[in-house]
Design a protein around this motif. Structure first.
Motif, PDB file in Angstrom:
ATOM      1  N   UNK A 388       0.838  -1.203   0.000  1.00 52.82           N
ATOM      2  CA  UNK A 388       0.000   0.000   0.000  1.00 52.82           C
ATOM      3  C   UNK A 388       0.872   1.252   0.000  1.00 52.82           C
ATOM      4  N   UNK A 389       1.861   1.276   0.911  1.00 56.33           N
ATOM      5  CA  UNK A 389       2.696   2.486   0.943  1.00 56.33           C
ATOM      6  C   UNK A 389       3.501   2.618  -0.340  1.00 56.33           C
ATOM      7  N   UNK A 390       3.922   1.490  -0.894  1.00 58.83           N
ATOM      8  CA  UNK A 390       4.676   1.565  -2.155  1.00 58.83           C
ATOM      9  C   UNK A 390       3.823   2.245  -3.222  1.00 58.83           C
ATOM     10  N   UNK A 391       2.568   1.832  -3.311  1.00 54.41           N
ATOM     11  CA  UNK A 391       1.673   2.436  -4.320  1.00 54.41           C
ATOM     12  C   UNK A 391       1.523   3.930  -4.062  1.00 54.41           C
ATOM     13  N   UNK A 392       1.329   4.250  -2.795  1.00 54.25           N
ATOM     14  CA  UNK A 392       1.100   5.648  -2.432  1.00 54.25           C
ATOM     15  C   UNK A 392       2.314   6.517  -2.769  1.00 54.25           C
ATOM     16  N   UNK A 393       3.480   6.058  -2.340  1.00 55.87           N
ATOM     17  CA  UNK A 393       4.665   6.889  -2.545  1.00 55.87           C
ATOM     18  C   UNK A 393       5.073   6.952  -4.017  1.00 55.87           C
ATOM     19  N   UNK A 394       4.858   5.849  -4.724  1.00 54.41           N
ATOM     20  CA  UNK A 394       5.168   5.870  -6.152  1.00 54.41           C
ATOM     21  C   UNK A 394       4.264   6.878  -6.865  1.00 54.41           C
ATOM     22  N   UNK A 395       2.988   6.848  -6.493  1.00 55.28           N
ATOM     23  CA  UNK A 395       2.038   7.769  -7.139  1.00 55.28           C
ATOM     24  C   UNK A 395       2.468   9.213  -6.908  1.00 55.28           C
ATOM     25  N   UNK A 396       2.883   9.499  -5.678  1.00 59.57           N
ATOM     26  CA  UNK A 396       3.278  10.877  -5.376  1.00 59.57           C
ATOM     27  C   UNK A 396       4.556  11.254  -6.121  1.00 59.57           C
ATOM     28  N   UNK A 397       5.492  10.309  -6.179  1.00 56.59           N
ATOM     29  CA  UNK A 397       6.750  10.595  -6.883  1.00 56.59           C
ATOM     30  C   UNK A 397       6.475  10.858  -8.361  1.00 56.59           C
ATOM     31  N   UNK A 398       5.620  10.012  -8.943  1.00 58.84           N
ATOM     32  CA  UNK A 398       5.327  10.186 -10.379  1.00 58.84           C
ATOM     33  C   UNK A 398       4.606  11.493 -10.655  1.00 58.84           C
ATOM     34  N   UNK A 399       3.880  11.977  -9.656  1.00 60.12           N
ATOM     35  CA  UNK A 399       3.180  13.251  -9.845  1.00 60.12           C
ATOM     36  C   UNK A 399       4.096  14.431  -9.517  1.00 60.12           C
ATOM     37  N   UNK A 400       5.341  14.134  -9.168  1.00 58.23           N
ATOM     38  CA  UNK A 400       6.303  15.197  -8.880  1.00 58.23           C
ATOM     39  C   UNK A 400       6.065  15.875  -7.536  1.00 58.23           C
ATOM     40  N   UNK A 430      -3.374  12.385  -7.264  1.00 58.73           N
ATOM     41  CA  UNK A 430      -2.480  11.261  -7.577  1.00 58.73           C
ATOM     42  C   UNK A 430      -2.812  10.044  -6.700  1.00 58.73           C
ATOM     43  N   UNK A 431      -3.070  10.285  -5.428  1.00 56.40           N
ATOM     44  CA  UNK A 431      -3.391   9.165  -4.522  1.00 56.40           C
ATOM     45  C   UNK A 431      -4.715   8.532  -4.958  1.00 56.40           C
ATOM     46  N   UNK A 432      -5.669   9.380  -5.267  1.00 54.26           N
ATOM     47  CA  UNK A 432      -6.985   8.878  -5.692  1.00 54.26           C
ATOM     48  C   UNK A 432      -6.840   7.986  -6.919  1.00 54.26           C
TER      49      UNK A 432
END
Ligand code: ASP
Length: 436
Positions: A388-400, A430-432
């Protein structure tokens, strides 16, 4: 079938048209035996809430300004409702009494409470239900503390005598009989208290939205509705700014195990959101919702060998306590400790607080990061899943989005991230997108 308690908020009872909708809703289910109402709210965007107008009358009186015109606006609204509903509640007598009390210096709690009082009388007449005043039944101590057990007994005993009743929301009384209100939006609390007192099967909270959404619709386009949420998850989301229900309304329902159903008076067929003890009821959903709040600052303290020191956290907390500043979060490292505080609570005190920290804690350095926003991703379903955290942090990173802080409650029911306010909307989107 058990009893249903239906509470209608300000927009659901704003005028005769809205009240007629509430009547249809109540009459559609004979188990809706106890009804709690707010004061009439806004009928359109620029309109005034009756409660605000009542407070305004009091302010005018306190400043020796004429208040009659404002009072007349209030009277006119109720009179129009009385005529359009075709009921008779002897409003003129009530207005005279309120006016007399106003002139004799009645408290602002008393004045504000009259919005609910008159509306409950009106609603009771419309439905042919009994009117049961909250005065003398919803009880507060001399110091204004809500007396939950005494209230539960008094209210339960009284309502047993009424097959069907309407109770005004928002207020109760001190031991001497003077009126005391809850905080704004407090009719939600009354509804929950009534639900507990009659051991309701469900507490229906009728408002102008079809329940909670997974994210703020001003940020995410057409977010999915939340069909079920646990009390605990809701607490986390409400704390971070998702507001539909007064947060103090949860407790009375929760102790009695009564589910709360948020419904839309303007779309009564929508199922709304069901709030209950069951966590993770939305099984296919990893997260339940995302909420965020802006305007926080982080005070980051570095001190060599901090982790070896005794009493560091206590001394830091007591400095903040002295300045009446609540600690929202406290992420820590080996030799670093940060406190996250709301800008509002530290406004005008930052310099003094920093001086105190330097003097009493002798840190190596202190950094302040302001312009922070916090975003909570909440979901009882998160704890059992990997990644879950991997998905969350990846999403945020990809959104800059640069993450400035991470905090996870021990319940593993939420992950809170601190981001710069300029990234707030982008981060939520991004999280959504990553989870929904
Ligand atoms: N009428 C009160 C307010 O405007 C209480 C309520 O509506 O719940 O805050």
């Amino acid at each position: 079938m058990g009893i249903k308690v239906a509470k209608f908020g300000g927009s659901s009872v704003a005028d005769a048209i809205q009240l007629t909708k509430t009547k249809e809703i109540i009459e559609a289910d004979k188990n809706r035996r106890y009804v709690v109402v707010s004061a009439p709210g806004k009928r359109y965007g620029q309109d005034n809430k009756i409660t605000d107008l009542l407070y305004l009358c009091k302010t005018h009186i306190e400043h020796n300004l004429p208040y009659e015109q404002v009072f007349q606006v209030i009277c006119d609204r109720y009179m129009a409702m009385e005529i359009n509903l075709g009921v008779n509640v002897d409003l003129l007598k009530e207005f005279d009494e309120i006016k007399r009390n106003l002139q004799e210096g009645a408290s602002s709690d008393y004045i504000a409470s009259r919005g609910e009082y008159l509306n409950a009388m009106m609603t009771a007449a419309m439905l042919g239900y009994d009117f049961v005043d909250a005065a003398g039944l919803i009880l507060f101590s001399e110091k204004g503390r809500f007396l939950e057990e005494e209230t539960n007994k008094a209210l339960g005993d009284e309502l047993k005598k009424h097959e069907r009743a309407v109770i005004p929301g928002f207020y109760g009384t001190y031991p001497d009989g003077k009126i005391k209100t809850f905080s704004r939006g407090g009719s939600d609390i009354t509804g929950a208290i009534v639900a507990r007192a009659v051991s309701a099967e469900v507490y229906e909270n009728w408002t102008d939205v079809s329940g909670f959404l997974m994210a703020d619709p001003r940020i995410v386009k057409n977010p999915k509705p939340i069909s079920r949420i646990s009390y605990k998850e809701l607490r986390e989301l409400s704390y971070m700014g998702a507001s539909v229900l007064h947060e103090d309304a949860i407790y009375p329902a929760r102790v009695a195990g009564i589910p709360i159903n948020i419904r839309n008076t303007n779309r009564p067929a929508d199922p709304g959101t069901m709030i209950d003890a069951d966590s993770g009821a939305q099984t296919d959903q990893i997260i339940t919702g995302i909420a965020g709040s802006k305007d926080f600052s982080v005070i980051a303290i570095y001190k060599n060998r901090l982790s070896q020191e005794r009493g560091f956290v206590r001394r830091l907390s007591s400095i903040l306590e002295d300045y009446d500043i609540a600690i929202e979060h406290m992420p820590s490292g080996i030799d670093t400790l940060s406190v996250v505080v709301s800008d509002k609570s530290i406004e005008g005190k930052m310099d003094e607080v920093l001086e105190e920290i330097k003097r009493k804690l002798e840190p190596g350095s202190i950094d302040i990061f302001d312009d922070m926003s916090l975003i909570a991703t909440v979901g009882a379903g998160m704890s059992k899943r990997l990644g879950v955290s991997a998905t969350l942090f990846t999403a945020l990173a990809e959104a800059g989005v640069n993450i400035r802080m991470i905090d996870q409650g021990s319940s593993e029911m939420n992950i809170i991230v601190g981001v710069e306010t300029k990234d707030f909307d982008r981060a939520i989107q991004a999280i959504y997108d990553a989870f929904v």
